[in-house]
Design a protein around this motif. Structure first.
Motif, short mmCIF file in Angstrom:
data_model
loop_
_atom_site.label_atom_id
_atom_site.label_comp_id
_atom_site.label_asym_id
_atom_site.label_seq_id
_atom_site.Cartn_x
_atom_site.Cartn_y
_atom_site.Cartn_z
N LEU A 223 -74.57 -89.10 -26.38
CA LEU A 223 -75.40 -88.37 -27.34
C LEU A 223 -74.82 -86.98 -27.59
O LEU A 223 -74.77 -86.53 -28.74
N GLY A 224 -74.35 -86.33 -26.53
CA GLY A 224 -73.73 -85.02 -26.72
C GLY A 224 -72.55 -85.07 -27.66
O GLY A 224 -72.38 -84.20 -28.53
N ARG A 225 -71.72 -86.09 -27.53
CA ARG A 225 -70.55 -86.21 -28.41
C ARG A 225 -70.95 -86.61 -29.83
O ARG A 225 -70.31 -86.17 -30.79
N LEU A 226 -71.98 -87.44 -29.98
CA LEU A 226 -72.48 -87.77 -31.33
C LEU A 226 -72.89 -86.51 -32.08
O LEU A 226 -72.63 -86.37 -33.28
N VAL A 227 -73.53 -85.60 -31.38
CA VAL A 227 -73.94 -84.34 -32.00
C VAL A 227 -72.71 -83.50 -32.34
O VAL A 227 -72.60 -82.96 -33.45
N ARG A 228 -71.76 -83.40 -31.42
CA ARG A 228 -70.56 -82.59 -31.67
C ARG A 228 -69.71 -83.15 -32.80
O ARG A 228 -69.05 -82.40 -33.53
N GLU A 229 -69.73 -84.48 -32.97
CA GLU A 229 -68.99 -85.10 -34.08
C GLU A 229 -69.68 -84.89 -35.42
O GLU A 229 -69.12 -85.21 -36.47
N GLY A 230 -70.91 -84.40 -35.40
CA GLY A 230 -71.66 -84.20 -36.64
C GLY A 230 -72.33 -85.46 -37.15
O GLY A 230 -72.81 -85.50 -38.29
N ILE A 231 -72.38 -86.50 -36.31
CA ILE A 231 -73.02 -87.76 -36.72
C ILE A 231 -74.54 -87.64 -36.67
O ILE A 231 -75.25 -88.09 -37.57
N LEU A 232 -75.05 -87.02 -35.62
CA LEU A 232 -76.50 -86.86 -35.44
C LEU A 232 -76.83 -85.38 -35.26
O LEU A 232 -76.02 -84.60 -34.74
N PRO A 233 -78.04 -84.96 -35.68
CA PRO A 233 -78.42 -83.55 -35.54
C PRO A 233 -78.63 -83.16 -34.08
O PRO A 233 -78.87 -84.01 -33.21
N GLU A 234 -78.58 -81.87 -33.83
CA GLU A 234 -78.62 -81.35 -32.47
C GLU A 234 -79.92 -81.67 -31.75
O GLU A 234 -79.94 -81.79 -30.52
N ASP A 235 -81.01 -81.82 -32.50
CA ASP A 235 -82.31 -82.06 -31.86
C ASP A 235 -82.62 -83.55 -31.67
O ASP A 235 -83.75 -83.92 -31.35
N THR A 236 -81.62 -84.42 -31.84
CA THR A 236 -81.84 -85.86 -31.66
C THR A 236 -82.23 -86.16 -30.21
O THR A 236 -81.60 -85.68 -29.27
N GLU A 237 -83.29 -86.93 -30.05
CA GLU A 237 -83.76 -87.29 -28.71
C GLU A 237 -83.10 -88.59 -28.25
O GLU A 237 -82.87 -89.50 -29.04
N LEU A 238 -82.86 -88.66 -26.96
CA LEU A 238 -82.33 -89.87 -26.34
C LEU A 238 -83.49 -90.75 -25.91
O LEU A 238 -84.40 -90.29 -25.21
N THR A 239 -83.48 -92.00 -26.35
CA THR A 239 -84.52 -92.92 -25.91
C THR A 239 -84.40 -93.15 -24.40
O THR A 239 -83.34 -92.97 -23.81
N ASP A 240 -85.49 -93.57 -23.79
CA ASP A 240 -85.45 -93.90 -22.38
C ASP A 240 -84.55 -95.11 -22.16
O ASP A 240 -84.34 -95.93 -23.06
#
Length: 531
Positions: A223-240
């Motif tokens: 998830l951290g890398r998805l945000v850094r790649e610009g794919i998902l916004p910084e406030d995206t939550e990780l599902t359980d």
């Protein structure tokens, strides 16, 4: 005129590629993605055959005869083969003067042994090498065919591996076609990384240690890398973590579990190497700059456990499960710590917990219409196409939008008829304006698969599992579908439900309870109806 190359992965998760946050080594797709356009909100149709039908025809799968998989359930159910009321990309571009070739998995015909009207050679492809069925051994794939002739002798060649064979055939097609005066359309449909988990030992060993920290830590890292790649916004939550799965710290055989994911990663990397070879062939022949290259996956990651009772029916399907190796040794079917996946004498899957990693940050998997089932990586590259190179496109699109895009890029019109049969209009829109950086026209997206249904209209997504209540999500702020707003917005639920019902009626969605009833009359269960 523009060449077109469509590359489709099988069961690849949303975050498996490096340029989508994954730790798997995919340098070739990463380079293409980061220098082309990556979509963050692209969707497939949740399952292999329906996605392939939609990708190639620009229609929703129910319109093409492929409502579930390739079982012929007529007259009350779906045909299970491409019908005569749809035209494939190969048929349309072929009629416009393109050379057309396919390498890999077809899975759009209920008949896989005898040539029929739904085979690729009779749906517009001048050249075909691949398999007709949906899955099988990478060392000895069932229904391996060249043109319309059995090609099983080819897997007796020393070193044969199906992923590599698909690549080699595609590369040869490029070299042949590049010397001709007309453009070409090439459809490359890998079976990787669909189970069984098969990969050369050296490839598996190269991931030694990569998965030792387990799925919990790796999901957070992705998830951290998805945000850094610009794919998902910084406030995206990780599902359980999937509630059916243990925390990594409680896993009793971590070595074997890590081996499963190592093998899966090796399969993805092997496909990426093949795509590197394909790009090299396009560059060597001077075709890369004027080739519209599209890469995507047919559904979300698969949580299918082929060790359970339902998948034991594979033993009766030699086209999918060979039973013995080419040298006559028994193949072990299922997932067990005593059997390390990878060699030809194994037939295993990687399981729910690793599929949960592949679909980071989403929940659910292949077959569901929640984000984990339908969100797909999608990469488009076309140097001479005026694309907004090096960007991430956040507008939502789905498979029915691919053919309109291809036709606009090629300068080819969609036909009104195929062999005197009137065709439905294309169901999607061209993505070219969005690919070139323009604001895209909003359009509503729809899904149905085995009773799992969804509709997305802008920021709002209405979704439900079969026989369960509707859930409503604002996917602009809650892409992970964690905060159900259905109770707060009954008006919006009603509006979107009406839209979905109108769409379902128009495209021929069969009530899933009716399909289940058909199977029960045959003495089968709802699992058999699911395919």
């Amino acid at each position: 005129m523009t060449n077109v190359v469509l590359v489709l992965a099988d069961d690849l998760g949303y975050s498996d590629l490096g340029c989508y946050g994954g730790e798997i080594r995919t340098p070739n797709l990463d380079a293409i993605g980061r220098s082309g356009v990556r979509f963050s909100n692209f969707y497939n149709t949740a399952r292999c055959s329906p996605s392939r039908a939609s990708l190639l025809t620009g229609l929703h799968p129910h319109q093409t005869g492929i409502g579930v998989l390739t079982s012929n359930d007529t007259p009350r159910g779906y045909l299970g083969s491409l019908n005569d009321r749809c035209a494939t990309t190969a048929e349309i571009l072929g009629a416009a003067g393109y050379a057309t070739g396919m390498s890999g998995k077809w899975h759009l015909s209920s008949e896989v042994h005898t040539p029929c009207a739904a085979w690729p050679t009779r749906r517009g492809f001048d050249h075909f090498f691949g398999t007709l069925t949906g899955c099988g051994s990478y060392y000895a794939p069932g229904t391996l065919t060249r043109g319309e002739r059995d090609a099983s002798a080819e897997f007796d060649t020393p070193g044969f591996f199906y992923t590599d064979a698909i690549t080699t055939d595609a590369v040869e097609f490029v070299h042949r076609s590049a010397s001709q005066p007309h453009p070409f359309f090439l459809y490359v449909a890998y079976t990787a990384p669909h189970w069984p988990l098969h990969a050369p030992e050296a490839d598996i060993d190269s991931y030694q240690g990569t998965y030792d920290d387990g799925w919990d830590a790796l999901r957070k890292a992705r998830l951290g890398r998805l945000v850094r790649e610009g794919i998902l916004p910084e406030d995206t939550e990780l599902t359980d973590r999937d509630p059916t799965q243990p925390p990594w710290s409680a896993v009793t055989d971590q070595r074997w579990e890590a081996r499963r994911m190592q093998t899966y990663a090796a399969m993805v990397e092997r496909m990426d190497r093949g795509i590197g070879r394909l790009r090299a062939a396009l560059e060597e022949t001077g075709q890369w700059e004027n080739t519209l290259f599209v890469f995507l996956s047919d559904n979300g990651a698969s949580a299918e456990d082929i060790g359970d009772e339902h998948y034991q029916s594979l033993r009766n399907r030699p086209e999918n499960f060979p039973g013995t190796t080419r040298s006559g040794e028994q193949v072990f079917l299922g997932n067990h710590p005593e059997s390390d996946p990878g060699p030809e004498d194994t037939y295993a899957s990687y399981g729910t917990a690793w599929a949960n990693l592949s679909n980071t940050p989403f929940r659910r998997y292949k077959r569901w219409t929640h984000e984990g089932g339908i969100a797909a990586p999608c990469i488009v590259h076309w140097p001479h196409g005026g694309l907004a190179a090096g960007t991430v496109q956040h507008a939502p699109f789905q498979l029915v939008d691919v053919l309109p895009t291809v036709l606009e890029a090629a300068g080819v019109d969609y036909p009104q008829r195929r062999q005197q049969v009137e065709l439905p209009p294309l169901q999607g829109v061209s993505m070219l304006p969005a690919l070139r950086g323009a604001e895209s026209e909003p359009h509503t997206l729809f899904w149905e698969h085995t009773g799992n249904t969804a509709v997305r209209d802008g920021q709002w997504k209405l979704v439900r599992e079969h026989s369960q209540p509707w859930e409503l999500y604002d996917v602009h702020t809650d892409r992970s579908e964690l905060h159900d707003l259905a109770a707060e917005r009954p008006d919006l639920v009603s509006k979107l439900e009406i839209q979905w019902e109108e769409w379902a009626s128009r495209v021929g969605v069969l009530p899933w309870d009716d399909v289940i009833a058909l199977y029960r009359e045959r003495g089968q269960t709802s699992q058999h109806a699911n395919g």
